[in-house]
Design a protein around this motif. Sequence first.
Motif, short mmCIF file in Angstrom:
data_model
loop_
_atom_site.label_atom_id
_atom_site.label_comp_id
_atom_site.label_asym_id
_atom_site.label_seq_id
_atom_site.Cartn_x
_atom_site.Cartn_y
_atom_site.Cartn_z
N ARG A 279 80.92 185.82 127.09
CA ARG A 279 81.36 187.11 127.60
C ARG A 279 82.15 186.95 128.90
O ARG A 279 83.16 187.63 129.12
CB ARG A 279 80.15 188.01 127.83
CG ARG A 279 80.51 189.46 128.19
CD ARG A 279 79.26 190.31 128.34
NE ARG A 279 78.47 189.90 129.49
CZ ARG A 279 77.15 189.87 129.52
NH1 ARG A 279 76.44 190.19 128.45
NH2 ARG A 279 76.50 189.50 130.60
N GLU A 280 81.69 186.03 129.76
CA GLU A 280 82.40 185.79 131.02
C GLU A 280 83.79 185.22 130.76
O GLU A 280 84.75 185.56 131.46
CB GLU A 280 81.59 184.84 131.90
CG GLU A 280 80.30 185.44 132.45
CD GLU A 280 80.58 186.57 133.43
OE1 GLU A 280 81.09 186.30 134.52
OE2 GLU A 280 80.31 187.74 133.06
N ARG A 281 83.90 184.37 129.76
CA ARG A 281 85.22 183.81 129.44
C ARG A 281 86.15 184.89 128.90
O ARG A 281 87.33 184.96 129.26
CB ARG A 281 85.05 182.69 128.40
CG ARG A 281 86.36 182.22 127.75
CD ARG A 281 87.28 181.55 128.75
NE ARG A 281 88.58 181.32 128.18
CZ ARG A 281 89.64 182.12 128.31
NH1 ARG A 281 89.53 183.24 129.01
NH2 ARG A 281 90.79 181.82 127.75
N GLU A 282 85.65 185.76 128.04
CA GLU A 282 86.51 186.76 127.40
C GLU A 282 86.75 187.99 128.28
O GLU A 282 87.84 188.56 128.25
CB GLU A 282 85.87 187.20 126.08
CG GLU A 282 85.76 186.09 125.05
CD GLU A 282 87.12 185.50 124.67
OE1 GLU A 282 88.11 186.27 124.63
OE2 GLU A 282 87.19 184.28 124.43
N HIS A 283 85.72 188.36 129.06
CA HIS A 283 85.83 189.64 129.78
C HIS A 283 85.51 189.55 131.26
O HIS A 283 85.51 190.58 131.94
CB HIS A 283 84.88 190.67 129.13
CG HIS A 283 85.09 190.84 127.66
ND1 HIS A 283 86.25 191.38 127.12
CD2 HIS A 283 84.30 190.50 126.60
CE1 HIS A 283 86.16 191.39 125.80
NE2 HIS A 283 84.99 190.85 125.46
N GLY A 284 85.22 188.37 131.76
CA GLY A 284 84.88 188.23 133.17
C GLY A 284 86.11 188.27 134.06
O GLY A 284 87.25 188.45 133.61
N VAL A 285 85.87 188.08 135.34
CA VAL A 285 86.96 188.14 136.32
C VAL A 285 87.74 186.84 136.30
O VAL A 285 87.17 185.75 136.40
CB VAL A 285 86.39 188.39 137.73
CG1 VAL A 285 87.51 188.44 138.75
CG2 VAL A 285 85.58 189.67 137.76
N ASP A 286 89.05 186.95 136.17
CA ASP A 286 89.92 185.79 136.35
C ASP A 286 91.25 186.28 136.92
O ASP A 286 91.46 187.48 137.13
CB ASP A 286 90.09 184.99 135.06
CG ASP A 286 90.70 185.81 133.92
OD1 ASP A 286 91.22 186.91 134.18
OD2 ASP A 286 90.63 185.34 132.77
N ARG A 287 92.17 185.35 137.16
CA ARG A 287 93.40 185.72 137.87
C ARG A 287 94.18 186.86 137.20
O ARG A 287 94.59 187.80 137.88
CB ARG A 287 94.29 184.49 138.04
CG ARG A 287 93.85 183.59 139.18
CD ARG A 287 94.87 182.51 139.48
NE ARG A 287 94.86 181.45 138.48
CZ ARG A 287 95.79 180.49 138.40
NH1 ARG A 287 96.82 180.49 139.23
NH2 ARG A 287 95.69 179.55 137.47
#
Length: 630
Positions: A31-39
Amino acid sequence: MALDPRIAAVTDRVIERSRRPRHAYLALINREREHGVDRPRLSCGNFAHGFAAAGEDKKAIIAGRGMNIGLVTSYNDMLSAHAPYYRYPEQMKVWAREVGATAQVAGGVPAMCDGVTQGQPGMELSLFSRDTIALSTAIALSHGMFEGAALLGICDKIVPGLLIGALRFGHLPTILIPAGPMPSGLPNKEKQRVRQLYAEGKVGEAELLESESASYHSAGTCTFYGTANSNQMMMELMGLHVPGAAFVNPGTKLRQELTRTAVHRLAEIGWAGNDYRPLGRCVDEKAIINAAVGLLATGGSTNHAIHLPAIARAAGVIFDWEDLDALSAAVPLIARVYPNGSGDVNHFQEAGGLAFVISALLEAGLIHDDILTVWDGGITAFGAEPALAEEERVAWTPVTASRDAAMLRPAADPFMPDGGMRLVKGNLGRATFKSSAVDPVRWTIEAPARIFHDQDDVLVAYRNGELHRDVVVVVRFQGPRANGMPELHKLTPALGSLQDKGFKVALVTDGRMSGASGKVPAAIHLSPEALGGGPVARLRDGDVVRVSADDGTLEALVDPVEWAARDLAEAPPPRIGTGRELFAFMRDGASGAEQGGSRLLAAMCDDLGEGLLGDEPAVCLNIASKEIDA
């Protein structure tokens, strides 16, 4: 070779026990990879703050075409192990640019030294510094600016803390970057001899300080095989290093090129390519088993009986002392490194080091060969040692034979048939006994108890001649909840002196002992701890106690009816000063040693239980309670 069925059985048990928390953990990182915070998800205002000071890397960070690596560093220049990290960030930024990536220092973590705080008030902060490091790592990576992470840490609580924190960002490819051990100084055995002479009053402080400073003499980790160097071993066995990075000395060209290689490799295993290797997938049940097997095969630090379950829980894996004990029965001791032998980690490296250990364990079917590592070729690639080749690039050569049979042996011809870290249990609770460091004739001690609530009181009694007899020294109210579970390593010279005089001596404590400790039989990490009702609080002076690694018992030889009727000893008041009062919230509600000795993990798992694990809250931490033999 096929996997040893005993290793397979423990692995299957861990996988089954971990099924639900591991599933929940993998769902979290997906979930973090698909919907978490990134640039790409940062607003312009958020993003601008993240590259405002990036200098020549600004354009590349804005364009977002290459990986931006978050560096989490434990640098300080007071401590020898961490001082080498001073120039790493600026070098790593250059090496990142070589492969179209960028790097930023995401944050720093504290790095305290048990060698400095040993026997001092600051040691009561030591175990909980691991949780502080985990929190600091999480804060560093929380900005969403990074697609990969490099963790710069090496010593006792630093590596476990970095891993626990980074595993909450397990969707990020992550490599650990060691700095290596200092060159050999005064032999460790001679240092230990002088310490014991000082404890006996035969040399003064000037001679002791001269000996200590000749042993700990330059940048790098201490050269004995304690917790710090056991950390590096475990990271190799889990495949989280560049192969062979563990024990290359600081300041060498090879050390520099290994770090450069790590930066380049990180850029290759990001989610934008075809070889995505996230940390949370690398650290799985089999990787934890490999780390435990390596610990046992090399006679590593007992501290990892606490740290390894804590790391595992951060990845949704439940690993306990029953598992460690079962593995110990199956894994032979194939390395003798001080304090379990005469040579230090530099001699170990010269003898073939971890490349030989991994090759030997693979050949004997004692570790999993199918784990996901940060390096291409899996764990088999770690059975080779690095050297500088043409154009000063790193090349690896397989190591299949020991170059010093006094230090390294194949699994078919071990120093001991088992790994020498045993579970002892009985009406006093459950504890760890490092039998690999103790002469087998001392594996069973039965003697009257002398009880203390402070390690300094033990030394006073020793100096007064009160312990010059057969004795089981019990130091209680030293667990995580009581005072942060300090190491009691400074007791070793005094107890060793008593043993050398011909007395039967053992130590029982709910505290810790350093990876540098040995020689004296010790049942440590006693759980449940005295504070809160652990049965060791029933013990009285003069009770005969049996400590046995031969049959795995830890018993007060007291009539069961009388034992059950006894009142619990009153705990001493908590101490303040040296910042200890700031950690009261970590002591309050900390889990037992077998579950990692952590308030952070206890609270985290409660949250995960409510949010992810349906009707079984806290399953990722609170394994079924174990009966205390009455």
